[in-house]
Design a protein around this motif. Sequence first.
Motif, PDB file in Angstrom:
ATOM      1  N   THR A 416      94.863  13.165  17.258  1.00  0.00           N
ATOM      2  CA  THR A 416      95.717  13.005  18.441  1.00  0.00           C
ATOM      3  C   THR A 416      97.154  12.765  17.982  1.00  0.00           C
ATOM      4  O   THR A 416      97.404  12.343  16.851  1.00  0.00           O
ATOM      5  N   TRP A 417      98.087  13.043  18.891  1.00  0.00           N
ATOM      6  CA  TRP A 417      99.505  12.841  18.575  1.00  0.00           C
ATOM      7  C   TRP A 417      99.932  11.407  18.901  1.00  0.00           C
ATOM      8  O   TRP A 417      99.349  10.748  19.750  1.00  0.00           O
ATOM      9  N   GLU A 418     100.973  10.979  18.195  1.00  0.00           N
ATOM     10  CA  GLU A 418     101.613   9.696  18.526  1.00  0.00           C
ATOM     11  C   GLU A 418     103.109   9.943  18.663  1.00  0.00           C
ATOM     12  O   GLU A 418     103.681  10.733  17.902  1.00  0.00           O
ATOM     13  N   GLU A 419     103.723   9.244  19.589  1.00  0.00           N
ATOM     14  CA  GLU A 419     105.175   9.387  19.748  1.00  0.00           C
ATOM     15  C   GLU A 419     105.878   8.909  18.486  1.00  0.00           C
ATOM     16  O   GLU A 419     105.579   7.829  17.959  1.00  0.00           O
ATOM     17  N   GLY A 420     106.786   9.734  17.976  1.00  0.00           N
ATOM     18  CA  GLY A 420     107.568   9.368  16.795  1.00  0.00           C
ATOM     19  C   GLY A 420     106.860   9.585  15.472  1.00  0.00           C
ATOM     20  O   GLY A 420     107.385   9.218  14.426  1.00  0.00           O
ATOM     21  N   LYS A 421     105.655  10.183  15.502  1.00  0.00           N
ATOM     22  CA  LYS A 421     104.894  10.423  14.271  1.00  0.00           C
ATOM     23  C   LYS A 421     104.648  11.924  14.086  1.00  0.00           C
ATOM     24  O   LYS A 421     104.467  12.657  15.059  1.00  0.00           O
ATOM     25  N   VAL A 422     104.609  12.336  12.820  1.00  0.00           N
ATOM     26  CA  VAL A 422     104.392  13.747  12.492  1.00  0.00           C
ATOM     27  C   VAL A 422     102.951  13.977  12.041  1.00  0.00           C
ATOM     28  O   VAL A 422     102.426  13.252  11.195  1.00  0.00           O
ATOM     29  N   LEU A 423     102.323  14.981  12.632  1.00  0.00           N
ATOM     30  CA  LEU A 423     101.031  15.504  12.163  1.00  0.00           C
ATOM     31  C   LEU A 423     101.320  16.792  11.400  1.00  0.00           C
ATOM     32  O   LEU A 423     102.157  17.592  11.829  1.00  0.00           O
ATOM     33  N   ILE A 424     100.624  17.020  10.291  1.00  0.00           N
ATOM     34  CA  ILE A 424     100.848  18.241   9.514  1.00  0.00           C
ATOM     35  C   ILE A 424      99.516  18.949   9.301  1.00  0.00           C
ATOM     36  O   ILE A 424      98.547  18.346   8.827  1.00  0.00           O
ATOM     37  N   PHE A 425      99.468  20.225   9.665  1.00  0.00           N
ATOM     38  CA  PHE A 425      98.244  20.996   9.437  1.00  0.00           C
ATOM     39  C   PHE A 425      98.593  22.419   9.024  1.00  0.00           C
ATOM     40  O   PHE A 425      99.745  22.871   9.152  1.00  0.00           O
ATOM     41  N   ASP A 426      97.599  23.100   8.498  1.00  0.00           N
ATOM     42  CA  ASP A 426      97.749  24.491   8.084  1.00  0.00           C
ATOM     43  C   ASP A 426      97.172  25.342   9.209  1.00  0.00           C
ATOM     44  O   ASP A 426      95.966  25.381   9.416  1.00  0.00           O
ATOM     45  N   ASP A 427      98.045  26.028   9.955  1.00  0.00           N
ATOM     46  CA  ASP A 427      97.554  26.721  11.152  1.00  0.00           C
ATOM     47  C   ASP A 427      96.886  28.060  10.836  1.00  0.00           C
ATOM     48  O   ASP A 427      96.488  28.774  11.754  1.00  0.00           O
ATOM     49  N   SER A 428      96.723  28.380   9.534  1.00  0.00           N
ATOM     50  CA  SER A 428      95.895  29.540   9.193  1.00  0.00           C
ATOM     51  C   SER A 428      94.412  29.183   9.316  1.00  0.00           C
ATOM     52  O   SER A 428      93.548  30.056   9.271  1.00  0.00           O
ATOM     53  N   PHE A 429      94.117  27.882   9.462  1.00  0.00           N
ATOM     54  CA  PHE A 429      92.763  27.422   9.767  1.00  0.00           C
ATOM     55  C   PHE A 429      92.576  27.438  11.287  1.00  0.00           C
ATOM     56  O   PHE A 429      93.531  27.207  12.040  1.00  0.00           O
ATOM     57  N   GLU A 430      91.351  27.669  11.712  1.00  0.00           N
ATOM     58  CA  GLU A 430      91.063  27.661  13.147  1.00  0.00           C
ATOM     59  C   GLU A 430      91.475  26.329  13.769  1.00  0.00           C
ATOM     60  O   GLU A 430      91.150  25.270  13.239  1.00  0.00           O
ATOM     61  N   HIS A 431      92.195  26.403  14.880  1.00  0.00           N
ATOM     62  CA  HIS A 431      92.560  25.179  15.603  1.00  0.00           C
ATOM     63  C   HIS A 431      92.494  25.428  17.110  1.00  0.00           C
ATOM     64  O   HIS A 431      92.530  26.566  17.574  1.00  0.00           O
ATOM     65  N   GLU A 432      92.394  24.328  17.849  1.00  0.00           N
ATOM     66  CA  GLU A 432      92.155  24.373  19.288  1.00  0.00           C
ATOM     67  C   GLU A 432      92.806  23.142  19.915  1.00  0.00           C
ATOM     68  O   GLU A 432      92.869  22.086  19.282  1.00  0.00           O
ATOM     69  N   VAL A 433      93.305  23.275  21.141  1.00  0.00           N
ATOM     70  CA  VAL A 433      94.023  22.160  21.786  1.00  0.00           C
ATOM     71  C   VAL A 433      93.494  21.934  23.203  1.00  0.00           C
ATOM     72  O   VAL A 433      93.229  22.894  23.935  1.00  0.00           O
ATOM     73  N   TRP A 434      93.371  20.648  23.566  1.00  0.00           N
ATOM     74  CA  TRP A 434      92.984  20.251  24.928  1.00  0.00           C
ATOM     75  C   TRP A 434      94.060  19.325  25.500  1.00  0.00           C
ATOM     76  O   TRP A 434      94.525  18.409  24.820  1.00  0.00           O
ATOM     77  N   GLN A 435      94.445  19.578  26.748  1.00  0.00           N
ATOM     78  CA  GLN A 435      95.392  18.701  27.440  1.00  0.00           C
ATOM     79  C   GLN A 435      94.752  18.319  28.777  1.00  0.00           C
ATOM     80  O   GLN A 435      94.850  19.045  29.758  1.00  0.00           O
ATOM     81  N   ASP A 436      94.063  17.198  28.790  1.00  0.00           N
ATOM     82  CA  ASP A 436      93.373  16.738  29.998  1.00  0.00           C
ATOM     83  C   ASP A 436      93.942  15.404  30.477  1.00  0.00           C
ATOM     84  O   ASP A 436      93.229  14.586  31.085  1.00  0.00           O
ATOM     85  N   ALA A 437      95.239  15.185  30.198  1.00  0.00           N
ATOM     86  CA  ALA A 437      95.884  13.910  30.561  1.00  0.00           C
ATOM     87  C   ALA A 437      96.368  13.944  32.012  1.00  0.00           C
ATOM     88  O   ALA A 437      96.200  14.938  32.720  1.00  0.00           O
ATOM     89  N   GLU A 438      97.024  12.863  32.404  1.00  0.00           N
ATOM     90  CA  GLU A 438      97.571  12.767  33.761  1.00  0.00           C
ATOM     91  C   GLU A 438      98.964  13.385  33.854  1.00  0.00           C
ATOM     92  O   GLU A 438      99.426  13.733  34.939  1.00  0.00           O
ATOM     93  N   ASP A 439      99.630  13.508  32.703  1.00  0.00           N
ATOM     94  CA  ASP A 439     101.021  13.977  32.714  1.00  0.00           C
ATOM     95  C   ASP A 439     101.246  14.948  31.557  1.00  0.00           C
ATOM     96  O   ASP A 439     100.366  15.147  30.717  1.00  0.00           O
ATOM     97  N   TYR A 440     102.463  15.518  31.478  1.00  0.00           N
ATOM     98  CA  TYR A 440     102.750  16.528  30.456  1.00  0.00           C
ATOM     99  C   TYR A 440     102.794  15.932  29.052  1.00  0.00           C
ATOM    100  O   TYR A 440     102.980  14.732  28.867  1.00  0.00           O
ATOM    101  N   ARG A 441     102.607  16.815  28.074  1.00  0.00           N
ATOM    102  CA  ARG A 441     102.735  16.448  26.653  1.00  0.00           C
ATOM    103  C   ARG A 441     103.873  17.273  26.064  1.00  0.00           C
ATOM    104  O   ARG A 441     103.912  18.508  26.221  1.00  0.00           O
ATOM    105  N   LEU A 442     104.817  16.603  25.390  1.00  0.00           N
ATOM    106  CA  LEU A 442     105.941  17.296  24.740  1.00  0.00           C
ATOM    107  C   LEU A 442     105.917  16.985  23.246  1.00  0.00           C
ATOM    108  O   LEU A 442     105.879  15.820  22.849  1.00  0.00           O
ATOM    109  N   ILE A 443     105.911  18.044  22.431  1.00  0.00           N
ATOM    110  CA  ILE A 443     105.995  17.862  20.978  1.00  0.00           C
ATOM    111  C   ILE A 443     107.083  18.774  20.422  1.00  0.00           C
ATOM    112  O   ILE A 443     107.569  19.687  21.111  1.00  0.00           O
TER     113      ILE A 443
END
Length: 464
Positions: A416-443
């Motif tokens: 999961t994301w945190e405000e002010g923190k960086v996540l690093i991944f290699d997007d040549s690997f399969e990835h998937e995203v879910w946004q089931d929150a009450e409000d928007y997500r901005l990264i």
Amino acid sequence: MLARFSRLNPETKVADAKSARVLKWERVEEKAKKKKPKLLNKFDKTIKAELDAAEKLRKKGKVEEALKAFEALVNKYPQSPRGRYGKAQSEDDLAEKMRSNEILQKAISTYEEVASLPNAPTDLIKLSLKRQADRQQFLGRMRGSLITLQKLVDLFPNDTSLKNDLGVGYLLIGDNSNAKKVYEEVLILAPDDGFAKVHYGFILKAENKIAESIPYLKEGLESGDPGTDDGRFYFHLGDALQRVGNKEAYKWYELGYQRGHFASVWQRSLYNVKGLKAQPWWTAKETGYAELVKSLERNWKLIRDEGLAVMDKRKSLFLPEDENLREKGDWSQFTLWQQGRKNENACKGVPKTCALLEKYPESTGCRRGQIKYSIMHPGTHVWPHTGPTNCRLRMHLGLVIPKEGCKIRCAQENRTWEEGKVLIFDDSFEHEVWQDAEDYRLIFIVDVWHPELTPQQRRTLPAI
């Protein structure tokens, strides 16, 4: 992922660099013994000794001497199709040796002349026009190549392999509609043609006819026909199966991996450099880009506030995701750099953020990546997918993150994301995203060169 047909680059194939395709689409030739083509007409049989002597020079690699010999033969016997074909081949060889497009254009013209000579043998006409079309594609003259391929189809209407080549010609200029018609014709003439099936399935998937595309891609790959063993078809069959909820997708990914098209079942990018460290998730220390990560995390509020201001005042700059990656929902992006090129107009909206990034060429100079804001609204699901290349890593800086309901999976691990923190991944690997929150997500997304790429590779790898 939106299906686009393009010529694969030299670094494409994971397991077999020699079989990589350079600046052209190349059909795999059948290994089975073929009937020897008849290249001599009655007249050419009378000058066979002279033709053989010139051809012997060409086969020995004495390109200049061979060209002179064939030129002399053409001057002496202008009606000789085989002599002119030898001249075209010698010009072709010399163009490759000298790396000369000008000489290659001469070869293209000479191949065309062969086909127009009276009494040219059928096999020679076919060989000449096929090579002419291939060399036109090599020079990027796709429409000229299409005219040549159409001529071949008109001359030999029952040869489905020529229709298949014509279909590829249309795909290379992005004319999926005409390519589709061609493959429909082939499948009427030859219902079991595997090459036509995989390409027809590819086109259906590009039209978002996911379920319809599956049997064509599957049967085409199962046929084992020449030209079907291509990573793109394994990629799109697996993707289509995933989208209809069929777990057989991973069987095809496994097979694609075994055939050398993918680095692994999970890492399925098609534009790769062999030997780069491969893992789904990275730490800042592992990347060697700790200073960039620190700068992003230190200035996250500034980056957030400039992004929010653009959302408020110039919302139209956030463009909907357009690669058909969403199952549902609302996902838009505001791009500052793409393929190493700065969007000056976009940066006027977020000047401090852009000034901050200018200090980090590993990102702004990454011609296989982007730098962008990404906003995702509640109710969005992004299909499992992979990026195009293993040459980059992707950083996600959390800017506005709801307390619950947002997550990303890369390979087999969710985070999961945190405000002010960086996540690093290699997007040549399969990835998937879910946004089931009450409000928007901005990264904020920042792509960087894979740390193991050399300076020369970073300068010379084609942009994606």
